[in-house]
Design a protein around this motif. Sequence first.
Motif, PDB file in Angstrom:
ATOM      1  N   LEU A  55      38.489  38.061  38.389  1.00 63.54           N
ATOM      2  CA  LEU A  55      38.154  39.256  37.606  1.00 63.54           C
ATOM      3  C   LEU A  55      37.867  38.898  36.157  1.00 63.54           C
ATOM      4  O   LEU A  55      36.907  39.383  35.545  1.00 63.54           O
ATOM      5  CB  LEU A  55      39.347  40.210  37.603  1.00 63.54           C
ATOM      6  N   ALA A  56      38.724  38.030  35.595  1.00 64.96           N
ATOM      7  CA  ALA A  56      38.596  37.671  34.183  1.00 64.96           C
ATOM      8  C   ALA A  56      37.280  36.964  33.915  1.00 64.96           C
ATOM      9  O   ALA A  56      36.588  37.232  32.934  1.00 64.96           O
ATOM     10  CB  ALA A  56      39.773  36.784  33.771  1.00 64.96           C
ATOM     11  N   LEU A  57      36.920  36.087  34.854  1.00 62.67           N
ATOM     12  CA  LEU A  57      35.729  35.253  34.686  1.00 62.67           C
ATOM     13  C   LEU A  57      34.456  36.089  34.556  1.00 62.67           C
ATOM     14  O   LEU A  57      33.574  35.774  33.765  1.00 62.67           O
ATOM     15  CB  LEU A  57      35.627  34.326  35.904  1.00 62.67           C
ATOM     16  N   SER A  58      34.344  37.160  35.348  1.00 60.63           N
ATOM     17  CA  SER A  58      33.124  37.962  35.283  1.00 60.63           C
ATOM     18  C   SER A  58      33.287  39.173  34.373  1.00 60.63           C
ATOM     19  O   SER A  58      32.337  39.594  33.714  1.00 60.63           O
ATOM     20  CB  SER A  58      32.707  38.420  36.673  1.00 60.63           C
ATOM     21  N   GLY A  59      34.499  39.731  34.317  1.00 56.31           N
ATOM     22  CA  GLY A  59      34.704  40.939  33.520  1.00 56.31           C
ATOM     23  C   GLY A  59      34.515  40.693  32.033  1.00 56.31           C
ATOM     24  O   GLY A  59      33.952  41.527  31.325  1.00 56.31           O
ATOM     25  N   ALA A  60      34.965  39.526  31.552  1.00 51.94           N
ATOM     26  CA  ALA A  60      34.909  39.276  30.109  1.00 51.94           C
ATOM     27  C   ALA A  60      33.470  39.232  29.572  1.00 51.94           C
ATOM     28  O   ALA A  60      33.180  39.882  28.562  1.00 51.94           O
ATOM     29  CB  ALA A  60      35.670  37.995  29.773  1.00 51.94           C
TER      30      ALA A  60
END
Lengths: 246, 288
Positions: free
Chosen positions: B25-30
């Motif tokens: 999630l972090a990889l794409s959300g940021a």
Amino acid sequence: MTDALRFCDLTLGYDRHPAVHHLDGAVPQGDLLAVCGPNGAGKSTLLKAIAGSIPPIGGSIERPAGAAGAIAYLPQAAEVDRSFPIDVFDMVSTGHWRKTGLFGGLSRADRGRIFDCLDAVGLSGLEDRLIGTLSGGQMQRMLFARILLQDAPVILLDEPFTALDANTTGDLIEIVARWHAEGRTVIAVLHDFELVRAHFPTALLLAREVVAWGPAADALSPENLARARRMVEAFDGGADECARAA
Amino acid sequence: MHDLLFSPFIEFGFMRRALAGGLALALSGAPVGVFLLLRRMALTGDAMAHAILPGAAIGYLVSGLSLGAMTIGGLAAGCIVAVGAGAVARATSLREDASLAAFYLISLALGVTIVSMRGSSLDLLHVLFGNVLALDDATLVLLASISSLTLLALALLYRPLVLETVDPGFLQNVSRAGAPVQLLFLAIVVMNLVAGFNALGTLLAVGLMMLPAACARLWASRLAGMFAVAVGVALASVYIGLIVSWHAGAPSGPMIILAAGCFYIVSVLFGRAGGIIRRMPARKHLEG
């Protein structure tokens, strides 16, 4: 001489309120044309229509030189988000868009052209600066560099010298003169009549319809200017009445 | 030290899953958050996150806590609200923000109503705040797929998306890509919100996008730097949030967002590109 643009009974406007009426005429290739007129005369609307941003309500614009693609357009106070973290080089490089498209890369020659254009507008050495750190004059120089890079046969400038100092205006006028010498068609909306008389061979005086179109000195005669002012005021008078009634 | 930092993930499968899902999630959300921030759409992201709820709730109504149904429902609801709010803004005198607010408030109320009528208050909590510790295989695959797809799509759309943000008028002059790029970006946002919804719930999904992006703006002055900082903060927040929640017995999703919140507060104070302390000397200089 062939025509770069031809207007046939062109009517333009927003939300069904016409801003320019029944415009007929042609802009010859290589013309350096100033579009003048009071506020609300439809000058910017005309440029937007030529650029293809708004469709005509009636009539048509013929562009024998090619599609809207061959037209470079600098809008009034370009809607650039100056807080966006992009540097001058990258911003100017978008002028290569027609060449690179969505995915294409820049060749060494393309990069060289970008540096040449920055040099031509006097921004050499600033290519790594973020656009948010530029002054108003530097910003306009950068946008001129991008138009240089676009290398379009037809160039539209909407009030390109507004709020610029004399030095910047002089430098940018020189670039406009160079475009003219190279045979490009340049159409600029301007308010400074002195500047128009000094640098522009032809002028179009607009007040929702054509008041005068021809050699700049004749088109911008005191009689024509007074007539243009009256025509736009007459139109605004109607709006005032509506406001009072409301 | 080893016990403190690593053993929860070594000993417990659900912690490993939570970590893997959270990192995806972090990889794409940021990066999506960075674009939302630069496009001044921070609150749009929030509104869209709430708008997803009734769709997910209807999916839940049809087939219980089923991942597939809730995901499809959420995607559908998100797209309907995005397109609907845009259409209302164009057709009426309401501006886009006002019509979006109206749509998402209706959606949120509708969603909570649907979930409450059918399920328990525990289900409602799950929907509102997610449950990152209960990610099953299918959900993990979904999160990983959405993450990969997002990064690929952002890479392909990068150039027009940047130009559409910084100078939309120019993009319109040279290309027809403007409108499709806007729509595709909204679709990417909705997709990531649906992914975040599964782990962090509808109320916090946007947190792992916006907080790291806000930190990034305060540290980096260039776009590449912003992406690096945002992804770094998001990844670190997931890890720190999980480890703290494990040792403190606190709820994991909110702890992840709180960890990102701590990064944000530090950034506001010390950020090199516009943090409070960084700006103070300049003011003194003006006074002198």
